[in-house]
Design a protein around this motif. Structure first.
Motif, PDB file in Angstrom:
ATOM      1  N   ASN A  11       0.817  -1.840   0.348  1.00 55.31           N
ATOM      2  CA  ASN A  11      -0.137   0.236   0.271  1.00 55.31           C
ATOM      3  C   ASN A  11       1.111   0.989   0.054  1.00 55.31           C
ATOM      4  OD1 ASN A  11      -2.438  -1.052  -0.266  1.00 55.31           O
ATOM      5  ND2 ASN A  11      -2.281  -0.616   2.018  1.00 55.31           N
ATOM      6  N   ILE A  12       2.298   0.919   1.088  1.00 55.36           N
ATOM      7  CA  ILE A  12       2.895   2.422   0.781  1.00 55.36           C
ATOM      8  C   ILE A  12       3.643   2.479  -0.201  1.00 55.36           C
ATOM      9  CG2 ILE A  12       4.896   3.255   2.094  1.00 55.36           C
ATOM     10  CD1 ILE A  12       3.988   2.059   4.742  1.00 55.36           C
ATOM     11  N   VAL A  13       4.002   1.361  -1.124  1.00 58.87           N
ATOM     12  CA  VAL A  13       4.564   1.598  -2.590  1.00 58.87           C
ATOM     13  C   VAL A  13       3.585   2.183  -3.583  1.00 58.87           C
ATOM     14  CG1 VAL A  13       5.166  -0.459  -3.996  1.00 58.87           C
ATOM     15  CG2 VAL A  13       6.319  -0.752  -2.265  1.00 58.87           C
ATOM     16  N   LEU A  14       2.761   1.781  -3.092  1.00 59.84           N
ATOM     17  CA  LEU A  14       1.350   1.733  -4.084  1.00 59.84           C
ATOM     18  C   LEU A  14       0.975   3.796  -3.842  1.00 59.84           C
ATOM     19  CD1 LEU A  14      -0.760   1.535  -6.516  1.00 59.84           C
ATOM     20  CD2 LEU A  14      -2.846   1.186  -4.752  1.00 59.84           C
ATOM     21  N   ILE A  15       0.897   3.979  -3.034  1.00 58.32           N
ATOM     22  CA  ILE A  15       1.566   5.562  -2.553  1.00 58.32           C
ATOM     23  C   ILE A  15       2.366   6.573  -2.762  1.00 58.32           C
ATOM     24  CG2 ILE A  15       1.481   7.661  -0.664  1.00 58.32           C
ATOM     25  CD1 ILE A  15      -0.103   5.622   1.582  1.00 58.32           C
ATOM     26  N   ALA A  16       3.972   6.169  -2.999  1.00 52.17           N
ATOM     27  CA  ALA A  16       4.798   6.037  -3.511  1.00 52.17           C
ATOM     28  C   ALA A  16       4.559   6.344  -5.706  1.00 52.17           C
ATOM     29  CB  ALA A  16       6.235   5.507  -3.062  1.00 52.17           C
ATOM     30  N   ILE A  17       4.235   5.813  -6.208  1.00 49.24           N
ATOM     31  CA  ILE A  17       3.763   5.577  -7.581  1.00 49.24           C
ATOM     32  C   ILE A  17       3.062   6.294  -8.134  1.00 49.24           C
ATOM     33  CG2 ILE A  17       3.326   3.924  -9.699  1.00 49.24           C
ATOM     34  CD1 ILE A  17       6.032   2.858  -8.158  1.00 49.24           C
ATOM     35  N   GLN A 128       5.854  -5.798  -7.884  1.00 49.92           N
ATOM     36  CA  GLN A 128       5.617  -5.858  -6.453  1.00 49.92           C
ATOM     37  C   GLN A 128       4.110  -6.028  -6.266  1.00 49.92           C
ATOM     38  OE1 GLN A 128       8.025  -3.812  -5.012  1.00 49.92           O
ATOM     39  NE2 GLN A 128       6.973  -3.987  -2.853  1.00 49.92           N
ATOM     40  N   PHE A 129       3.499  -5.794  -7.824  1.00 46.73           N
ATOM     41  CA  PHE A 129       2.438  -6.421  -7.425  1.00 46.73           C
ATOM     42  C   PHE A 129       1.605  -7.711  -8.818  1.00 46.73           C
ATOM     43  CE2 PHE A 129       1.916  -1.730  -6.082  1.00 46.73           C
ATOM     44  CZ  PHE A 129       1.324  -2.041  -5.054  1.00 46.73           C
ATOM     45  N   GLN A 130       1.860  -8.349  -8.052  1.00 52.42           N
ATOM     46  CA  GLN A 130       1.632 -10.346  -8.850  1.00 52.42           C
ATOM     47  C   GLN A 130       0.563 -10.915  -8.503  1.00 52.42           C
ATOM     48  OE1 GLN A 130       5.615 -11.648  -8.448  1.00 52.42           O
ATOM     49  NE2 GLN A 130       6.811 -10.907  -9.175  1.00 52.42           N
ATOM     50  N   GLU A 131      -0.012 -10.727  -7.648  1.00 54.99           N
ATOM     51  CA  GLU A 131      -0.993 -11.750  -7.236  1.00 54.99           C
ATOM     52  C   GLU A 131      -2.057 -11.180  -7.993  1.00 54.99           C
ATOM     53  OE1 GLU A 131      -1.866 -12.806  -3.381  1.00 54.99           O
ATOM     54  OE2 GLU A 131      -0.284 -13.272  -3.052  1.00 54.99           O
ATOM     55  N   GLY A 132      -3.286 -12.241  -8.936  1.00 56.93           N
ATOM     56  CA  GLY A 132      -4.331 -11.453  -9.120  1.00 56.93           C
ATOM     57  C   GLY A 132      -5.399 -10.454  -9.306  1.00 56.93           C
ATOM     58  N   LYS A 133      -6.017 -10.139  -7.569  1.00 54.01           N
ATOM     59  CA  LYS A 133      -6.785  -9.637  -7.419  1.00 54.01           C
ATOM     60  C   LYS A 133      -6.148  -7.786  -7.284  1.00 54.01           C
ATOM     61  CE  LYS A 133     -10.104  -9.101  -4.366  1.00 54.01           C
ATOM     62  NZ  LYS A 133     -11.457  -9.404  -3.116  1.00 54.01           N
ATOM     63  N   GLU A 134      -5.043  -7.971  -6.425  1.00 54.38           N
ATOM     64  CA  GLU A 134      -4.004  -7.196  -6.043  1.00 54.38           C
ATOM     65  C   GLU A 134      -3.417  -6.252  -6.363  1.00 54.38           C
ATOM     66  OE1 GLU A 134      -1.032  -6.004  -2.219  1.00 54.38           O
ATOM     67  OE2 GLU A 134      -0.676  -7.426  -3.365  1.00 54.38           O
ATOM     68  N   ARG A 135      -3.211  -7.093  -8.314  1.00 53.23           N
ATOM     69  CA  ARG A 135      -2.280  -6.493  -8.841  1.00 53.23           C
ATOM     70  C   ARG A 135      -3.385  -5.730  -9.593  1.00 53.23           C
ATOM     71  NH1 ARG A 135       1.723  -7.468 -12.640  1.00 53.23           N
ATOM     72  NH2 ARG A 135       1.496  -7.251 -15.025  1.00 53.23           N
ATOM     73  N   SER A 136      -4.463  -6.234 -10.249  1.00 49.93           N
ATOM     74  CA  SER A 136      -5.726  -5.353 -10.826  1.00 49.93           C
ATOM     75  C   SER A 136      -5.766  -3.958  -9.762  1.00 49.93           C
ATOM     76  CB  SER A 136      -6.896  -6.391 -10.943  1.00 49.93           C
ATOM     77  OG  SER A 136      -7.767  -5.401 -11.268  1.00 49.93           O
ATOM     78  N   ARG A 137      -5.880  -4.333  -8.914  1.00 45.60           N
ATOM     79  CA  ARG A 137      -6.462  -3.490  -8.041  1.00 45.60           C
ATOM     80  C   ARG A 137      -5.398  -2.337  -8.255  1.00 45.60           C
ATOM     81  NH1 ARG A 137      -4.355  -2.094  -2.916  1.00 45.60           N
ATOM     82  NH2 ARG A 137      -5.168  -0.865  -2.038  1.00 45.60           N
ATOM     83  N   ALA A 138      -3.693  -2.164  -8.025  1.00 44.58           N
ATOM     84  CA  ALA A 138      -2.984  -0.884  -7.491  1.00 44.58           C
ATOM     85  C   ALA A 138      -2.803  -0.464  -9.509  1.00 44.58           C
ATOM     86  CB  ALA A 138      -1.555  -2.430  -7.251  1.00 44.58           C
ATOM     87  N   PHE A 139      -3.196  -1.180 -10.487  1.00 41.69           N
ATOM     88  CA  PHE A 139      -3.095  -0.980 -11.329  1.00 41.69           C
ATOM     89  C   PHE A 139      -4.033   0.313 -11.758  1.00 41.69           C
ATOM     90  CE2 PHE A 139       0.141  -3.507 -12.912  1.00 41.69           C
ATOM     91  CZ  PHE A 139       0.927  -2.619 -13.498  1.00 41.69           C
ATOM     92  N   SER A 140      -5.450  -0.332 -11.211  1.00 41.55           N
ATOM     93  CA  SER A 140      -6.440   0.720 -11.400  1.00 41.55           C
ATOM     94  C   SER A 140      -6.552   1.783 -10.453  1.00 41.55           C
ATOM     95  CB  SER A 140      -8.267  -0.462 -10.792  1.00 41.55           C
ATOM     96  OG  SER A 140      -8.636  -1.157 -11.543  1.00 41.55           O
ATOM     97  N   ILE A 141      -5.844   1.994  -9.616  1.00 39.92           N
ATOM     98  CA  ILE A 141      -5.297   3.179  -8.655  1.00 39.92           C
ATOM     99  C   ILE A 141      -4.814   3.840  -9.031  1.00 39.92           C
ATOM    100  CG2 ILE A 141      -4.834   3.772  -6.749  1.00 39.92           C
ATOM    101  CD1 ILE A 141      -6.016   1.652  -4.900  1.00 39.92           C
ATOM    102  N   TRP A 142      -4.035   3.607  -9.806  1.00 37.68           N
ATOM    103  CA  TRP A 142      -3.018   4.140 -10.646  1.00 37.68           C
ATOM    104  C   TRP A 142      -3.104   4.938 -11.671  1.00 37.68           C
ATOM    105  CZ3 TRP A 142      -1.323   2.983 -15.426  1.00 37.68           C
ATOM    106  CH2 TRP A 142       0.593   3.797 -15.695  1.00 37.68           C
TER     107      TRP A 142
END
Length: 512
Positions: A11-17, A128-142
């Motif tokens: 989550n912190i990585v996602l904030i940084a990105i 950093q985000f390789q699992e399907g659900k978490e990866r999809s969430r990360a790219f959506s937020i990005w």
């Protein structure tokens, strides 16, 4: 517990990105709002304002294809930190610049670091985000943050200049960059690719020279004379560089551009979508603030609010575009989106030519153009990567982004040229034989930049003529009508070409 730790860390990585993404997107959409102010405080002209915007995209294009290879070879975390540091330093120099030359140079380095930063963001998220659900969430937020930066950039830029000063449109990135650097350093995992390819340095150099040369020829051509030895020499170097680029890419075992992908009709049709969006929509955002501020006499905040109608649909429409792509396929949605952008430009043309023009008369066209962009953007991205094999998706994405930035750079210059020519033709008809052509052209450039106040001081001979401000406003409106006509018809032609490529021949339709 370990899973929860990694979830919190990510989550912190996602904030940084997302902080890095926000900086990159704001530098595209917030800066146009302050251009009329820069014209006054830095004594800039229209060409200067074109270069302030253009050099950022040229910088991005310069490193775009090489950045991924650098990150793979030397470490994605390491290169991301370096790009964040460079972006922060160049933003600081932009904010402290007291003349156009320093601002343009620092904007170039801001573009270089920003383009590399964008590629590193995607690479870091992928690792950093390789699992399907978490990866999809990360790219959506990005993607949402990227859209927020582009969509709300005009009002953010307007608010900053109203509350603080134009310098803070650049300086605001310094503390954001420092925070992002700290978070990336502390929480992002380092990753490399042992099989990373060699950097296509000569391809990168020849492509950059070709793009810069063509942009320079269009922008400076009126001053140099398009048929002068210097201008023709620049054009020759541009053409030679482009031919060399094609030859290098066809003979290099590790090319930036694999031209064989253009044989895939879905890919080529989507690339026409990339070109179409940046043929009209994004370059015009550079000039639209000039219309609102100089023709309609809106202040900076009102300009930012008026631009929301142009940019917000690009944030709201993409989910609907994805639904349409699944329902009707991208080969229908992408040309449709381009057609709607063109429709918006034609509507804006009539909106700016009405007797009582205002943001209301421009509203339908702005909304249509934004809706068209929203319909086109996501399907284009999905189709360029989805129409090729997985191991070529990075290269396909790089071609897509390069097509966007190259078209953007060229059309910023072309729209500026058309705007000046439109204003000049109106003034020439009004004062033919009374004011010499060279003087009228200089006046046209000043009007295009929104500089009305000093005209009679700079050209005393105008005091003896019926050279009222209403004539200058009419000339500016005529120039904008020419630009809007160019943007509308041009993107319609690209829509037709895209539709033909998607829908002729035997090919497998890509569904997003």
């Amino acid at each position: 517990m370990k899973q929860k730790f990694y979830s919190g860390k990510n989550n912190i990585v996602l904030i940084a990105i997302c902080l890095a993404t926000l900086m990159f997107s704001l530098e595209i959409s917030s800066v146009p709002v302050i251009l009329p102010t820069l014209e006054k405080v830095l004594n800039a002209n229209l060409k200067d304002m074109q270069w302030i915007m253009n050099i950022y995209t040229i910088g991005c294009t310069t490193v775009l294809m090489a950045a991924g290879t650098l990150a793979d070879r030397y470490g994605r975390k390491r290169i991301l930190i370096i790009t964040l540091i460079l972006f922060g330093i160049s933003s600081l120099i932009c904010g402290l610049a007291q003349n156009v030359t320093l601002l343009v140079i620092s904007r170039f380095f801001q573009g270089i670091s920003g383009g590399a930063m964008l590629i590193c963001q995607v690479a870091t998220l992928s690792h950093q985000f390789q699992e399907g659900k978490e990866r999809s969430r990360a790219f959506s937020i990005w993607g949402i943050i990227l859209g927020v930066g582009l969509g709300f950039g005009p009002i953010i830029g307007g608010a900053i200049i109203a509350i603080l000063s134009w310098q803070w449109v650049f300086l605001i990135h310094v503390p954001i960059a420092i925070l992002a650097i700290m978070l990336v350093y502390g929480y992002v995992d380092e990753s490399k690719d042992a099989d990373a390819k060699k950097i296509d340095i000569w391809g990168m150099i020849t492509l950059s020279i070709a793009v810069f040369g063509l942009t320079y020829f269009i922008t400076q051509g009126p001053d140099l004379g398009f048929t002068s030895p210097i201008a023709l020499g620049i054009l020759a170097i541009t053409l030679i560089s482009f031919v060399l680029f094609i030859w290098i890419e066809k003979t290099n075992p590790y090319p930036m551009f694999d031209f064989s992908v253009f044989k895939i009709r879905n890919f080529s049709g989507a690339i026409f979508g990339s070109v179409g969006m940046n043929f009209s929509f994004w370059p015009f955002i550079i000039y639209l603030p000039i219309y609102f501020q100089s023709y309609l006499n809106y202040d900076v905040v009102a300009v930012g609010l008026s631009l929301l109608a142009y940019t917000l649909p690009t944030l709201i429409i993409p989910p609907f575009a994805e639904y349409l792509s699944v329902r009707f396929r991208s080969g229908i949605v992408i040309p449709l989106g381009l057609f709607v952008i063109g429709l918006g430009f034609i509507a804006m043309k009539y909106g700016c030519s009405t007797e009582h023009a205002s943001w209301i008369s421009m509203l339908p066209g702005c909304l249509l153009a934004g809706i068209g962009l929203g319909l086109t953007n996501t399907p284009v991205t999905n189709t360029t990567t989805g129409s090729v094999s997985a191991n070529r998706s990075g290269m396909a994405s790089g071609i897509d982004m390069s097509a966007r930035l190259i078209t953007l750079s060229i059309n910023i210059a072309l729209m500026g040229y058309i705007l000046v020519k439109g204003i000049f033709s109106y003034l020439n008809n009004a004062f033919s034989g009374v004011v010499d052509t060279k003087t009228l052209h200089t006046i046209a450039e000043k009007v295009a930049a929104g500089n009305f106040s000093t005209l009679k001081q700079d050209f005393p001979q105008l005091n003896t003529l019926d050279f009222s401000e209403s004539i200058l406003h009419a000339a500016l409106a005529h120039g904008f009508e020419m630009v809007l006509l160019y943007g509308g018809i041009g993107v319609w032609i690209l829509a037709v070409l895209s539709f033909i490529l998607f829908n002729t021949g035997n090919h497998k339709a890509v569904r997003n």
